[in-house]
Design an enzyme around this catalytic site. Structure first.
Site: not given
Ligand code: A3P
Length: 320
Positions: A67, A71-72, A127, A147, A286
């Site tokens: 989290k 993904t980003w 992870h 983060r 999210r």
């Molecule tokens: P939030 O739940 O605070 O919105 P992971 O990818 O490590 O599982 O983390 C997920 C978090 O990254 C989520 O945060 C998600 O919304 C956010 N996220 C996913 N894609 C993103 C993007 N393209 N830009 C910014 N944040 C992103």
């Protein structure tokens, strides 16, 4: 091979019977394996990776605590490294979820996937904290993404609530908070996870690129240029001129990705066994903001996490 695997299964069974065990965030318990809380499947996969994964010196890893924005970063690293392969109008990421871009090592089961056909440099995500990686991986290039812990907690709480089986009582924020503060969170404690990579990045900055979600939000173009150089493919003057950096940033932006059909209705399968873990792509998108914790945490809760962060990081030079 089979004898090795039988031995691995025996070792795993023995571990699970002997190491500390606590209730987790979902149906699975978490076990303290060499200082980190993992579910039993992931512990087994860690043994599989140690035994069977053959890293190459050119491999590049994305490591992160769950989290933190994995993904980003997956989307950004993939589209930066492979920018010669796709046009922006018909990009792989327009039809596939970011998690399809490259494999998450942690879900490798026996027999391990054959990755030998992948062109170098191969990309992998994990992870696992640095101390749980096979030694050969720790000599590869690693991009670490961290983060703000309060945002990680809130993001994880929402995510786990979605994934938690419906026949379990809902996980309250108070419970999640207590677990997180106690370090009992998949791959936690959070702080030790971050420090495992932070310390290594100080010793070996050319091997570990340490990034923060907040800095990617603020200056995505700067980060994309850093990523390109780190991965050995710096942008040419011509590419910069053509706005390739901005195009990558736009392609991977929350607004763009979260509105694609594949990320609204697609399902990501983790691991080879289809039934193993299917997660709706939309659960990975999210809000994508910084400071969302302010809506959820009381003053007292936020101060408690900040206190832990301060205590754990105070001698490290790291500020998050
Ligand atoms: P939030 O739940 O605070 O919105 P992971 O990818 O490590 O599982 O983390 C997920 C978090 O990254 C989520 O945060 C998600 O919304 C956010 N996220 C996913 N894609 C993103 C993007 N393209 N830009 C910014 N944040 C992103």
């Amino acid at each position: 091979e089979d004898a090795d695997y039988n031995k691995l299964c025996e070792d795993h069974n023995h571990l699970i019977e002997t190491i500390p065990k606590r209730n987790g965030w979902k149906e699975q318990h978490l076990y303290n394996y060499n200082g980190f809380w993992l579910n039993p499947h992931i512990i087994k996969n860690n043994l599989v990776v140690h035994t069977y994964f053959k890293s190459q010196s050119t491999d590049i890893f994305l490591a992160s605590f769950m989290k933190s924005g994995t993904t980003w970063l997956k989307a950004l690293m993939f589209s930066t490294l492979n920018r010669h392969l796709y046009s922006f109008s018909d990009h792989f990421l327009l039809h596939h979820g970011p998690h399809s871009t490259f494999p998450l090592l942690d879900f490798e089961t026996h027999p391990i996937t054959d990755f030998t056909q992948l062109p170098a440099p191969r990309l992998f995500a994990t992870h696992f904290p640095r101390t749980l990686l096979p030694p050969l991986i720790t000599s590869c290039k690693i991009v670490y993404l961290c983060r703000e812990p309060k945002d990680v907690l809130i993001s994880k709480w929402h995510f786990m609530c979605k994934l938690r089986p419906k026949d379990m009582p809902p996980l309250s924020l108070e419970e999640a908070f207590e677990l997180f503060c106690a370090g009992i969170s998949d791959y936690g404690p959070f702080w030790e996870h971050v420090l495992s990579y932070w310390r290594a990045s100080l010793e070996n900055p050319e091997k570990i690129l340490f990034l923060k979600y907040e800095e990617v939000k603020k200056q995505p173009e700067v980060v994309v240029r850093k990523l390109a150089a780190f991965m050995g493919k710096p942008f040419t003057a011509e590419e910069v001129e053509k706005g390739v950096v901005e195009k990558i940033v736009e392609l991977c932006s929350f607004g763009n990705l979260s509105n694609l059909e594949v990320n609204k209705n697609g399902v990501e399968k983790f691991g080879k066994v289809a039934a193993e873990l299917g997660v709706d792509n939309r659960q990975f998108f999210r809000k994508g903001e910084t400071g969302d914790w302010k809506i959820y945490l009381s003053e007292e809760m936020s101060q408690r996490i900040d206190g832990i962060t301060h205590d754990k990081l105070k001698d490290s030079g790291l500020i998050i």
